[in-house]
Design a protein around this motif. Sequence first.
Motif, PDB file in Angstrom:
ATOM      1  N   ASN A   7       0.838  -1.197   0.000  1.00  0.00           N
ATOM      2  CA  ASN A   7       0.000   0.000   0.000  1.00  0.00           C
ATOM      3  C   ASN A   7       0.869   1.241   0.000  1.00  0.00           C
ATOM      4  O   ASN A   7       0.457   2.278   0.479  1.00  0.00           O
ATOM      5  N   LYS A   8       2.100   1.118  -0.529  1.00  0.00           N
ATOM      6  CA  LYS A   8       3.034   2.226  -0.519  1.00  0.00           C
ATOM      7  C   LYS A   8       3.138   2.826  -1.919  1.00  0.00           C
ATOM      8  O   LYS A   8       3.127   2.109  -2.908  1.00  0.00           O
ATOM      9  N   PRO A   9       3.263   4.136  -1.983  1.00  0.00           N
ATOM     10  CA  PRO A   9       3.447   4.751  -3.300  1.00  0.00           C
ATOM     11  C   PRO A   9       4.819   4.394  -3.870  1.00  0.00           C
ATOM     12  O   PRO A   9       5.760   4.120  -3.124  1.00  0.00           O
ATOM     13  N   VAL A  10       4.939   4.402  -5.204  1.00  0.00           N
ATOM     14  CA  VAL A  10       6.231   4.129  -5.831  1.00  0.00           C
ATOM     15  C   VAL A  10       7.103   5.376  -5.851  1.00  0.00           C
ATOM     16  O   VAL A  10       8.317   5.278  -5.962  1.00  0.00           O
ATOM     17  N   ALA A  11       6.499   6.557  -5.733  1.00  0.00           N
ATOM     18  CA  ALA A  11       7.268   7.804  -5.692  1.00  0.00           C
ATOM     19  C   ALA A  11       6.412   8.915  -5.106  1.00  0.00           C
ATOM     20  O   ALA A  11       5.184   8.904  -5.235  1.00  0.00           O
ATOM     21  N   THR A  12       7.081   9.852  -4.461  1.00  0.00           N
ATOM     22  CA  THR A  12       6.432  11.070  -3.979  1.00  0.00           C
ATOM     23  C   THR A  12       7.316  12.241  -4.378  1.00  0.00           C
ATOM     24  O   THR A  12       8.494  12.277  -4.035  1.00  0.00           O
ATOM     25  N   LEU A  13       6.747  13.154  -5.142  1.00  0.00           N
ATOM     26  CA  LEU A  13       7.464  14.341  -5.596  1.00  0.00           C
ATOM     27  C   LEU A  13       6.931  15.541  -4.830  1.00  0.00           C
ATOM     28  O   LEU A  13       5.728  15.668  -4.631  1.00  0.00           O
ATOM     29  N   ARG A  14       7.826  16.422  -4.412  1.00  0.00           N
ATOM     30  CA  ARG A  14       7.401  17.566  -3.594  1.00  0.00           C
ATOM     31  C   ARG A  14       7.835  18.884  -4.219  1.00  0.00           C
ATOM     32  O   ARG A  14       8.875  18.963  -4.856  1.00  0.00           O
ATOM     33  N   GLU A  15       7.019  19.893  -3.997  1.00  0.00           N
ATOM     34  CA  GLU A  15       7.325  21.261  -4.414  1.00  0.00           C
ATOM     35  C   GLU A  15       7.096  22.173  -3.219  1.00  0.00           C
ATOM     36  O   GLU A  15       6.545  21.761  -2.198  1.00  0.00           O
ATOM     37  N   ARG A  16       7.455  23.410  -3.376  1.00  0.00           N
ATOM     38  CA  ARG A  16       7.278  24.381  -2.286  1.00  0.00           C
ATOM     39  C   ARG A  16       5.783  24.575  -1.996  1.00  0.00           C
ATOM     40  O   ARG A  16       4.931  24.251  -2.812  1.00  0.00           O
TER      41      ARG A  16
END
Length: 98
Positions: A7-16
């Motif tokens: 149940n884990k995401p394959v990626a998490t991208l973050r911005e300001r």
Amino acid sequence: MATAISNKPVATLRERGGIKATIWKNSSTKGNYYSIDISRTYKTDDGYRETRSFSDSDLLIVARLAQKAYDKVGELIGKDAADRRAAAQQPAPEQATA
């Protein structure tokens, strides 16, 4: 024996601004596909919360993050295709004869 479902995401991208894109891998009878959830994290007196509502000043950040998520999904699809090709080139295991 039961198998655990990740149940884990394959990626998490973050911005300001606390804006993030979470990429999830899904499987179907037609193969794998990816879904993206874009949200904003903010702090309240009770702790951190998430919303999928954005202000007008967030929209360019959301657009930039959507482009990055699109590019990342393209990489993941390419990796899936390479993995399928590699698996297809593996010799079939020999069957035991009785």
